[in-house]
Design a protein around this motif. Structure first.
Motif, PDB file in Angstrom:
ATOM      1  N   ASN A 211      -1.609   4.152   0.649  1.00 29.72           N
ATOM      2  CA  ASN A 211      -1.011   3.843   0.163  1.00 29.72           C
ATOM      3  C   ASN A 211      -0.902   4.853  -1.257  1.00 29.72           C
TER       4      ASN A 211
ATOM      5  N   SER B 241       6.229   2.766   2.450  1.00 29.71           N
ATOM      6  CA  SER B 241       5.713   3.761   2.859  1.00 29.71           C
ATOM      7  C   SER B 241       5.632   5.154   3.380  1.00 29.71           C
TER       8      SER B 241
ATOM      9  N   HIS C  48      -3.671   7.260   5.670  1.00 29.05           N
ATOM     10  CA  HIS C  48      -2.925   6.109   5.390  1.00 29.05           C
ATOM     11  C   HIS C  48      -4.482   5.149   4.880  1.00 29.05           C
TER      12      HIS C  48
END
Length: 466
Positions: free
Chosen positions: A41, A148, A36
């Motif tokens: 994202n 996520s 990440h």
């Protein structure tokens, strides 16, 4: 990797005894968390609804409140204690409901869904999901939930949705301890130092065991992937959106075709994916295609964010021929049996405890040379019917997909993204979300649809494209 504490330890009990029962992150959680910071994202999951009725904004706000105290309402709590793993704690904040008063034309529904996947997440604050909705010009409503991959795989997202919708539809109030949010884990208390010390010792033992198991399995190999051909190289803008298609088919027809060719529902999904990849020119006639199939390891009351392993198989592509479904069936069975025995699991799987010790800078270096799956097939089964009802509204369509967000076109070429297919169904309809991630084989949505239509025609299937 197993959790260091019993899954049924209640947050109240754990909080009362200090940091006992911390829900430590898994190797997959750790990997997604570190990635990440390199590709923010880039790895997210999306649920999307299309309703023929007008869903009230207040109803979505009520669902948002349940999600905000549910299974995906979690944040990563890092530690400075050497070797000890980070752990999950309940999130105390969330991204607000995103609602648009501007009606969406039917022709833009797919584009609207894709646009909602561009969310800025922050796993350390617990900003790891977002709910959005908008009216349709036809009088219906579109709704999407994006989360996520740091905080949930497909199974965890489904668990959060089923639990939150069940509580909402029963008229119950949001309550973390009464719903699936209780599984996330306690807030670390005064005993955290001792808990971290114990976890560090456990991790060192896991590293030793993992290295030993990897050495014993050093003769085990996985199917190889095909290198991406260098040509053609089509003109594109610097930032590229992978080609996406949503297609629906009659479930009875799908199952009948699979059975007629000696295969299964899952086998036909894989066969279509391999045929699509071959038609695009990504692999040569006679190639053996590596297909990766996510396989859930989730158990009852499982607190893990990510509890999925991948089963890779090799499937032959022959130009002008349908994929061999009995061979696919046999390969899937063999792969499932192999992953039940540590002696036949590839070494890289045993080295996950070692991976967790790698600092971000090292992992980032590996990530920049890593390759994406050339063919990824996710079968979520008959899950759509379990989450189709929101209040008094039943969705006309339920879509679930792993998201491939826009990015530099050269990055898509470098990591050699191929095709991703996500399958789900209810009692009547198969819904496939297809992503063509090679900018030179699937340059546009229209090109992807043309290749898909040809592949379905060879199987005698009639698709309905969005």
């Amino acid at each position: 990797m197993t959790v260091t504490s019993p899954a049924n330890t209640s947050p109240a009990t754990a909080r009362a005894t200090g940091s006992v029962g911390l829900n430590r992150i898994t190797a997959d959680d750790d990997l997604f968390f570190k990635l990440h910071s390199l590709y923010p994202n880039a790895l997210v999951n999306q649920l999307a609804y299309r309703f023929d009725t007008a869903v009230d904004r207040d109803l979505l706000a009520d669902w948002h409140a349940h999600l905000a105290t549910g299974f995906i309402a979690r944040r990563v709590r890092t530690t400075r204690f050497p070797i000890a793993r980070a752990h999950w704690e309940p999130a105390t904040e969330s991204l607000p409901l995103r609602w648009s008063d501007t009606p969406i034309p039917e022709s833009r529904v797919l584009d609207w869904f894709l646009e909602q996947a561009a969310v800025e997440f922050d796993p350390e604050r617990g900003l790891v999901w977002e709910l959005a909705g908008a009216p349709l010009e036809s009088g219906g409503t579109v709704v999407t939930l994006v989360a996520s991959h740091v905080a949930c795989d497909g199974g965890a997202m489904m668990h959060a949705i089923v639990d939150s919708l069940d509580r909402l539809n029963r008229g119950q109030a949001p309550d973390r301890l009464a719903g699936a949010g209780r599984l996330v884990g306690p807030v670390a208390g005064a005993g955290r130092f001792a808990a971290d010390l114990a976890d560090a010792r456990g991790q060192l033992r896991a590293v030793v065991r993992g290295i030993g198991a990897a050495r014993r399995a050093r003769g085990v190999s996985e199917p190889a992937r095909n290198p991406r051909p260098a040509a053609p190289r089509l003109p594109h803008a610097d930032t590229w959106q992978a080609a996406e298609a949503i297609v629906q088919l009659d479930l009875a027809d799908w199952d009948a075709v699979a059975a007629a060719h000696g295969g299964t529902t899952n086998g036909l999904l894989i066969g279509v994916a391999v045929g699509l990849l071959g038609r695009s020119g990504r692999v040569a006639d006679g190639a053996e295609v590596r297909v990766d199939i996510p396989h859930s390891m989730r158990q009852a009351d499982d607190p893990r964010a990510n509890a999925t392993t991948g089963l890779p198989i090799s499937v032959g592509y022959r130009a002008g021929e349908r994929a061999d479904l009995p061979a696919i069936r046999a390969a899937l069975k063999a792969a499932g049996l192999a992953y039940r025995d540590p002696a036949t699991i590839p070494p890289i799987q045993h080295l996950q405890p070692v991976q967790m010790l790698l600092p971000k800078v090292v992992l980032h270096r590996f990530a920049r040379t890593a390759k994406a799956p050339e063919c990824l097939c996710t079968n979520m089964g008959r899950t759509a019917q379990n989450i189709a009802v929101l209040g008094s509204h039943r969705a006309r369509d339920v879509i679930m997909r792993p998201v491939v967000n826009p990015g530099p076109v050269e990055l898509f070429r470098q990591v050699e993204v191929g095709v991703n297919l996500a399958f789900s169904c209810d009692d009547d309809t198969v819904t496939l979300v297809v992503t063509g991630g090679d900018p030179d084989r699937f340059p546009t949505r229209a090109a992807l649809r043309e290749l898909l239509a040809a592949e379905f025609a060879d199987w005698g299937l009639t698709p309905r494209f969005w």
